[in-house]
Design an enzyme around this catalytic site. Structure first.
Site, PDB file in Angstrom:
ATOM      1  N   GLU A 152       0.882  -1.171   0.000  1.00 62.38           N
ATOM      2  CA  GLU A 152       0.000   0.000   0.000  1.00 62.38           C
ATOM      3  C   GLU A 152       0.919   1.219   0.000  1.00 62.38           C
ATOM      4  OE1 GLU A 152      -2.246   0.407   3.694  1.00 62.38           O
ATOM      5  OE2 GLU A 152      -4.027   0.973   2.572  1.00 62.38           O
ATOM      6  N   ASN A 190      -5.740  -0.961   7.117  1.00 63.03           N
ATOM      7  CA  ASN A 190      -6.071  -1.125   8.537  1.00 63.03           C
ATOM      8  C   ASN A 190      -7.384  -0.453   8.937  1.00 63.03           C
ATOM      9  OD1 ASN A 190      -4.087  -2.876   9.450  1.00 63.03           O
ATOM     10  ND2 ASN A 190      -2.562  -1.239   9.327  1.00 63.03           N
TER      11      ASN A 190
HETATM   12  N1  CAA Z   1       7.115 -15.688   6.922  1.00 67.91           N
HETATM   13  C1  CAA Z   1       7.432 -16.118   5.690  1.00 67.91           C
HETATM   14  N2  CAA Z   1       6.747 -17.087   5.040  1.00 67.91           N
HETATM   15  C2  CAA Z   1       5.702 -17.618   5.669  1.00 67.91           C
HETATM   16  C3  CAA Z   1       5.303 -17.216   6.960  1.00 67.91           C
HETATM   17  C4  CAA Z   1       6.068 -16.206   7.599  1.00 67.91           C
HETATM   18  N3  CAA Z   1       5.750 -15.737   8.805  1.00 67.91           N
HETATM   19  N4  CAA Z   1       4.211 -17.933   7.316  1.00 67.91           N
HETATM   20  C5  CAA Z   1       3.944 -18.760   6.293  1.00 67.91           C
HETATM   21  N5  CAA Z   1       4.822 -18.565   5.289  1.00 67.91           N
HETATM   22  C6  CAA Z   1       4.880 -19.268   4.022  1.00 67.91           C
HETATM   23  C7  CAA Z   1       5.123 -20.721   4.281  1.00 67.91           C
HETATM   24  O1  CAA Z   1       6.512 -20.998   4.316  1.00 67.91           O
HETATM   25  C8  CAA Z   1       4.423 -21.407   3.125  1.00 67.91           C
HETATM   26  O2  CAA Z   1       5.284 -21.557   2.041  1.00 67.91           O
HETATM   27  P1  CAA Z   1       5.891 -22.992   1.707  1.00 67.91           P
HETATM   28  O3  CAA Z   1       5.295 -24.016   2.638  1.00 67.91           O
HETATM   29  O4  CAA Z   1       5.466 -23.182   0.318  1.00 67.91           O
HETATM   30  O5  CAA Z   1       7.336 -22.796   1.902  1.00 67.91           O
HETATM   31  C9  CAA Z   1       3.338 -20.426   2.682  1.00 67.91           C
HETATM   32  O6  CAA Z   1       3.614 -19.182   3.361  1.00 67.91           O
HETATM   33  C10 CAA Z   1       1.987 -20.940   3.100  1.00 67.91           C
HETATM   34  O7  CAA Z   1       2.065 -21.249   4.499  1.00 67.91           O
HETATM   35  P2  CAA Z   1       1.293 -22.424   5.208  1.00 67.91           P
HETATM   36  O8  CAA Z   1       0.966 -23.471   4.190  1.00 67.91           O
HETATM   37  O9  CAA Z   1       2.062 -22.846   6.399  1.00 67.91           O
HETATM   38  O10 CAA Z   1       0.004 -21.733   5.778  1.00 67.91           O
HETATM   39  P3  CAA Z   1      -1.140 -20.938   5.021  1.00 67.91           P
HETATM   40  O11 CAA Z   1      -1.532 -21.590   3.761  1.00 67.91           O
HETATM   41  O12 CAA Z   1      -2.165 -20.654   6.054  1.00 67.91           O
HETATM   42  O13 CAA Z   1      -0.478 -19.541   4.626  1.00 67.91           O
HETATM   43  C11 CAA Z   1      -0.292 -17.292   5.270  1.00 67.91           C
HETATM   44  C12 CAA Z   1       0.120 -18.727   5.564  1.00 67.91           C
HETATM   45  C13 CAA Z   1       0.235 -16.875   3.894  1.00 67.91           C
HETATM   46  C14 CAA Z   1       0.342 -16.426   6.350  1.00 67.91           C
HETATM   47  C15 CAA Z   1      -1.866 -17.221   5.259  1.00 67.91           C
HETATM   48  O14 CAA Z   1      -2.374 -17.809   6.429  1.00 67.91           O
HETATM   49  C16 CAA Z   1      -2.385 -15.821   5.158  1.00 67.91           C
HETATM   50  O15 CAA Z   1      -2.442 -15.241   4.079  1.00 67.91           O
HETATM   51  N6  CAA Z   1      -2.814 -15.257   6.308  1.00 67.91           N
HETATM   52  C17 CAA Z   1      -3.319 -13.893   6.368  1.00 67.91           C
HETATM   53  C18 CAA Z   1      -2.150 -12.931   6.362  1.00 67.91           C
HETATM   54  C19 CAA Z   1      -2.610 -11.506   6.371  1.00 67.91           C
HETATM   55  O16 CAA Z   1      -3.792 -11.171   6.390  1.00 67.91           O
HETATM   56  N7  CAA Z   1      -1.619 -10.592   6.381  1.00 67.91           N
HETATM   57  C20 CAA Z   1      -1.880  -9.192   6.475  1.00 67.91           C
HETATM   58  C21 CAA Z   1      -1.818  -8.792   7.932  1.00 67.91           C
HETATM   59  S1  CAA Z   1      -2.197  -7.090   8.143  1.00 67.91           S
HETATM   60  C22 CAA Z   1      -0.756  -6.302   7.808  1.00 67.91           C
HETATM   61  O17 CAA Z   1       0.267  -6.867   7.535  1.00 67.91           O
HETATM   62  C23 CAA Z   1      -0.809  -4.812   7.861  1.00 67.91           C
HETATM   63  C24 CAA Z   1      -0.627  -4.180   9.166  1.00 67.91           C
HETATM   64  O18 CAA Z   1      -0.252  -3.005   9.161  1.00 67.91           O
HETATM   65  C25 CAA Z   1      -0.931  -4.834  10.468  1.00 67.91           C
END
Ligand code: CAA
Ligand code: NAD
Length: 283
Positions: A152, A190
């Site tokens: 963003e 947010n």
């Molecule tokens: N760091 C780096 N890579 C990560 C990770 C992390 N913390 N957590 C998960 N991953 C990677 C994993 O390694 C995995 O890749 P591979 O297995 O292929 O190596 C891939 O993401 C998918 O992970 P999982 O299969 O274990 O789990 P998942 O399918 O649930 O995906 C997720 C994990 C991508 C985090 C997913 O749950 C997701 O999209 N969650 C929502 C995240 C979100 O909404 N983020 C925005 C937050 S708000 C923000 O950031 C703004 C703010 O100002 C607060």
């Protein structure tokens, strides 16, 4: 002007991810933190995630090594003196951020762009403490940075078109999708996300359902990858509370009042995944 050398300030969960994606895109990156321990942890996190990419055959060992070679670590802010772009990702605290921006304004070359990864603080106020407000911008990466496609890009009222365009181009080079927004409390991400998380906390507070049930409803019913309480723990409950306070204060509207249960958890030091306990308990 083009961006070659970049400094990322703050080697926490966001800063280390930002440094990683810049290095993978071939930029020379200096990762800075006040604490050696955080720098070492941040660098180790990058190494681990790059190794995971090699295991998963998303990159070769050689590509991993060349990405790592792009990154150096430093505790000296003065090392930003030859950088074209600085991205600040330190704690969400206005005093700390404005102090860093004032120092950067003195240290960096005149052409350098100063960006902040703040979740909620006004970019316009941060820009105003520098002598180059037209070169200050919000570059808001999402957590986890290596996975999420959005950046963003927030224009302060003073941000020039040239600055915006350069940051948009740079974001595309990271293989991320830029979205342009203006500087109002919570920006878009947010302002929409946090009231949902806050409302989910109210449902627990009022005894409507247990955290597991709230998360199941949103995961299975709305296809969210994580339930709102699991996501709140992942972001950090202190960060969630801080953002709600900014929305509440910024709009003066009671619909943004933070849930008392969120306040209580933060006062108890239950900050989510990073502290080992939030709505869930972590090993
Ligand atoms: N760091 C780096 N890579 C990560 C990770 C992390 N913390 N957590 C998960 N991953 C990677 C994993 O390694 C995995 O890749 P591979 O297995 O292929 O190596 C891939 O993401 C998918 O992970 P999982 O299969 O274990 O789990 P998942 O399918 O649930 O995906 C997720 C994990 C991508 C985090 C997913 O749950 C997701 O999209 N969650 C929502 C995240 C979100 O909404 N983020 C925005 C937050 S708000 C923000 O950031 C703004 C703010 O100002 C607060
Ligand atoms: P974090 O606590 O994981 O990391 C912050 C780092 O900054 C720490 O390593 C700390 O040692 C360092 N630091 C503190 N003061 C410093 C200074 N003066 N100079 C250099 N380093 C300093 O925090 P985080 O979750 O990575 O958040 C960083 C920023 O990104 C905040 O502004 C936050 O609002 C924003 N953000 C967070 C998320 C999220 O989901 N956590 C998402 C988007 C944006």
């Amino acid at each position: 002007m083009s961006v070659n050398k970049v400094m990322v300030i703050g080697a926490g969960q966001m800063g280390s991810g930002i440094a990683q994606v810049f290095a993978q895109a071939g930029f020379e990156v200096k990762l800075n933190d006040i604490a050696d321990e955080s720098l070492n942890k941040g660098y180790a996190r990058i190494e681990k995630l790059l190794s995971r990419n090699v295991e998963k055959e998303r990159m070769t060992e050689q590509e991993k090594e060349s990405a790592l070679k792009q990154i150096s670590t430093t505790t000296k802010l003065e090392d930003a003196s030859d950088c074209d772009l600085v991205i600040e990702a330190v704690v969400e605290n206005m005093d700390v951020k404005t102090k860093v921006f004032k120092q950067l304004d003195d240290i960096t070359p005149k052409h350098a762009i100063l960006a902040t990864n703040t979740s909620s603080l006004p970019i316009t106020d941060i820009a105003a403490v520098t002598n180059r407000p037209s070169q200050v911008i919000g570059m808001h990466f999402m957590n986890p940075v290596p996975v999420m496609k959005l950046v963003e890009i927030i224009r302060a009222i003073q941000t020039s078109d040239e600055t915006y365009q350069l940051i948009e181009e740079t974001t595309k080079k990271l293989n991320k999708n830029p979205v342009e927004v203006n500087d109002y409390p919570g920006f878009v991400s947010n302002r929409v996300l946090m009231p949902m998380i806050n409302e989910a906390i109210y449902t627990v507070y009022e005894g409507v359902a247990e955290p597991e049930a709230v998360d199941e409803v949103m995961k299975l019913g709305m296809n969210h990858p994580m339930g709102p309480l699991q996501l709140a723990d992942f972001i950090g409950l202190d960060t969630c509370l801080y953002i709600m306070e900014i929305l509440h204060e910024g709009f003066g509207d009671s619909k943004y009042r933070p849930c008392p249960l969120l306040r209580k958890y933060v006062s108890a030091g239950w900050l989510g995944k990073k502290s080992g306990r939030g709505f869930y308990v972590y090993e």
